[in-house]
Design a protein around this motif. Structure first.
Motif, PDB file in Angstrom:
ATOM      1  N   LEU A  47      11.118 -26.713  -8.507  1.00  0.00           N
ATOM      2  CA  LEU A  47      10.493 -25.617  -9.243  1.00  0.00           C
ATOM      3  C   LEU A  47      10.773 -25.724 -10.733  1.00  0.00           C
ATOM      4  O   LEU A  47       9.881 -25.537 -11.563  1.00  0.00           O
ATOM      5  N   ARG A  48      12.018 -26.037 -11.087  1.00  0.00           N
ATOM      6  CA  ARG A  48      12.387 -26.135 -12.502  1.00  0.00           C
ATOM      7  C   ARG A  48      11.660 -27.266 -13.211  1.00  0.00           C
ATOM      8  O   ARG A  48      11.232 -27.138 -14.360  1.00  0.00           O
ATOM      9  N   ARG A  49      11.493 -28.381 -12.525  1.00  0.00           N
ATOM     10  CA  ARG A  49      10.811 -29.531 -13.136  1.00  0.00           C
ATOM     11  C   ARG A  49       9.307 -29.336 -13.234  1.00  0.00           C
ATOM     12  O   ARG A  49       8.628 -30.042 -13.970  1.00  0.00           O
ATOM     13  N   GLY A  50       8.763 -28.417 -12.423  1.00  0.00           N
ATOM     14  CA  GLY A  50       7.318 -28.242 -12.386  1.00  0.00           C
ATOM     15  C   GLY A  50       6.640 -29.110 -11.353  1.00  0.00           C
ATOM     16  O   GLY A  50       5.406 -29.235 -11.353  1.00  0.00           O
ATOM     17  N   ASP A  51       7.418 -29.702 -10.433  1.00  0.00           N
ATOM     18  CA  ASP A  51       6.839 -30.567  -9.404  1.00  0.00           C
ATOM     19  C   ASP A  51       5.808 -29.829  -8.554  1.00  0.00           C
ATOM     20  O   ASP A  51       4.876 -30.442  -8.027  1.00  0.00           O
ATOM     21  N   LEU A  52       6.009 -28.523  -8.400  1.00  0.00           N
ATOM     22  CA  LEU A  52       5.145 -27.741  -7.517  1.00  0.00           C
ATOM     23  C   LEU A  52       4.184 -26.844  -8.289  1.00  0.00           C
ATOM     24  O   LEU A  52       3.564 -25.948  -7.716  1.00  0.00           O
ATOM     25  N   ALA A  53       4.061 -27.085  -9.579  1.00  0.00           N
ATOM     26  CA  ALA A  53       3.272 -26.185 -10.422  1.00  0.00           C
ATOM     27  C   ALA A  53       1.814 -26.101  -9.986  1.00  0.00           C
ATOM     28  O   ALA A  53       1.170 -25.052 -10.134  1.00  0.00           O
ATOM     29  N   ALA A  54       1.286 -27.184  -9.423  1.00  0.00           N
ATOM     30  CA  ALA A  54      -0.120 -27.181  -9.020  1.00  0.00           C
ATOM     31  C   ALA A  54      -0.370 -26.286  -7.821  1.00  0.00           C
ATOM     32  O   ALA A  54      -1.458 -25.718  -7.672  1.00  0.00           O
ATOM     33  N   VAL A  55       0.627 -26.157  -6.949  1.00  0.00           N
ATOM     34  CA  VAL A  55       0.454 -25.365  -5.732  1.00  0.00           C
ATOM     35  C   VAL A  55       1.270 -24.074  -5.753  1.00  0.00           C
ATOM     36  O   VAL A  55       0.980 -23.141  -5.006  1.00  0.00           O
ATOM     37  N   MET A  56       2.295 -24.029  -6.597  1.00  0.00           N
ATOM     38  CA  MET A  56       3.157 -22.855  -6.659  1.00  0.00           C
ATOM     39  C   MET A  56       3.486 -22.551  -8.129  1.00  0.00           C
ATOM     40  O   MET A  56       4.637 -22.655  -8.547  1.00  0.00           O
ATOM     41  N   PRO A  57       2.472 -22.195  -8.925  1.00  0.00           N
ATOM     42  CA  PRO A  57       2.721 -21.952 -10.346  1.00  0.00           C
ATOM     43  C   PRO A  57       3.617 -20.734 -10.548  1.00  0.00           C
ATOM     44  O   PRO A  57       3.531 -19.747  -9.820  1.00  0.00           O
ATOM     45  N   LEU A  58       4.500 -20.827 -11.526  1.00  0.00           N
ATOM     46  CA  LEU A  58       5.421 -19.743 -11.834  1.00  0.00           C
ATOM     47  C   LEU A  58       4.986 -19.035 -13.109  1.00  0.00           C
ATOM     48  O   LEU A  58       4.409 -19.645 -14.009  1.00  0.00           O
ATOM     49  N   ASP A  59       5.288 -17.752 -13.176  1.00  0.00           N
ATOM     50  CA  ASP A  59       5.121 -17.011 -14.421  1.00  0.00           C
ATOM     51  C   ASP A  59       6.391 -17.229 -15.244  1.00  0.00           C
ATOM     52  O   ASP A  59       7.463 -16.727 -14.891  1.00  0.00           O
ATOM     53  N   LEU A  60       6.281 -17.993 -16.314  1.00  0.00           N
ATOM     54  CA  LEU A  60       7.435 -18.310 -17.146  1.00  0.00           C
ATOM     55  C   LEU A  60       7.598 -17.281 -18.254  1.00  0.00           C
ATOM     56  O   LEU A  60       6.610 -16.805 -18.795  1.00  0.00           O
ATOM     57  N   PRO A  61       8.839 -16.928 -18.615  1.00  0.00           N
ATOM     58  CA  PRO A  61      10.098 -17.410 -18.055  1.00  0.00           C
ATOM     59  C   PRO A  61      10.294 -16.956 -16.608  1.00  0.00           C
ATOM     60  O   PRO A  61       9.806 -15.898 -16.197  1.00  0.00           O
TER      61      PRO A  61
END
Length: 303
Positions: A47-61
């Motif tokens: 999650l921290r690296r963004g490996d899953l950003a395409a399928v599990m995008p996070l609201d940053l911060p």
């Protein structure tokens, strides 16, 4: 004010930083827990690296951490099963790298007095995942099950559970972890080139089920050994599920966590702690998990 670890952008462990937040307040049916320790898991790194950003995008911060152990210090309306001062453990998505968490009381499990805080914090995620995964691939008495990455956090618990449930376990690991796997009751085998032949030599009969925590070659070997694809489970390889019809396994279960805690209390289950770091040392903890050579769990401690 209270400390929580956040990251405002995807990247290396250094993106993790402490901030001050207002302590959360429990709603009806919830409790607030003063965290004593929080587990660190491979999903946190992804999650921290963004490996899953395409399928599990996070609201940053955003925050991290899916398991905790601590002391209840506030009770929401309607909660009758717990009291201030109770020592507990459990799961809470994306908030456990912090001094306080708020969770539903129904999902909280009491911590045995003799269970160290580090073990209590490291057990929920790997324990529930291993328990659910083995149930989903129907591991039981008389089975021979192949567990890939058996010396890791999930593998450690899965190996012990499968043995408790009456199965024979063949576990893949590096040579340096073979004695450790033997101590858990598993038959160790070195992963890498030639794994299929080595497993067949150890178990010339049937491999009834396989649990994969690696993906890639581990799935290929499992497909060659297990005839029923509904008894091959992976924690990581979604593509293999689509291509080969194997199961994506894992999940949370509070009753399962209670069962695991009871097994620990009886002396039937162990969870080695690989390393501990202070909450503000979360970047160091992430680097340690990223090595891929963790036996058991890495845990953050909160003073």
């Amino acid at each position: 004010m209270a400390i929580a670890i956040v990251f405002a952008e995807y990247g290396d462990p250094e993106v993790l930083r402490p901030i001050e937040i207002d302590p959360p307040t429990p709603a009806p049916g919830q409790v607030r827990i003063r965290v004593k320790a929080a587990g660190v898991n491979p999903i946190d790194i992804k999650l921290r690296r963004g490996d899953l950003a395409a399928v599990m995008p996070l609201d940053l911060p955003s925050r991290l951490g899916s398991e905790y152990a601590g002391v209840i210090d506030q009770i929401g309306d309607g909660v009758t099963d717990f009291a201030v001062g109770d020592e507990v453990l459990g799961s809470a998505t994306g908030q456990c790298y912090a001094e306080y968490v708020v969770v539903n009381a129904a999902d909280v499990v009491r911590k045995p007095a003799a269970m160290p805080w580090t073990v209590a914090a490291g057990l929920p995620a790997v324990g529930q995942t291993a328990h659910s995964a083995l149930r989903q691939i129907a591991v039981g008495a008389g089975d021979t099950v192949l567990i890939h990455a058996a010396a890791g956090g999930v593998g450690t618990i899965a190996t012990q559970l499968a043995r408790i449930w009456g199965a024979t376990v063949i576990g893949t690991a590096s040579e340096r972890n073979h004695d450790y796997l033997r101590s858990l009751g598993a038959i160790p085998v070195t992963y890498g080139t030639g794994l299929l032949d080595r497993v067949r030599a150890l178990a010339p009969g049937t491999i009834d089920a396989a649990l994969d925590a690696i993906g890639g070659e581990a799935v290929t070997v499992s497909l060659a050994l297990v005839s029923d694809r509904q008894r091959i489970g992976t924690l990581v390889d979604d593509e293999a599920c689509k291509t080969h019809g194997i199961l994506r396994v894992g999940g949370r279960s509070t009753p399962a966590l209670r069962e695991l805690v009871a097994l620990y209390e009886r002396g039937d289950l162990q969870l080695p702690i690989h390393a501990t770091f202070a909450l503000t040392e979360a970047p160091k903890a992430h680097y340690e998990v990223q090595t891929g050579h963790v036996r058991g769990k890495v845990v953050l401690t909160v003073s």
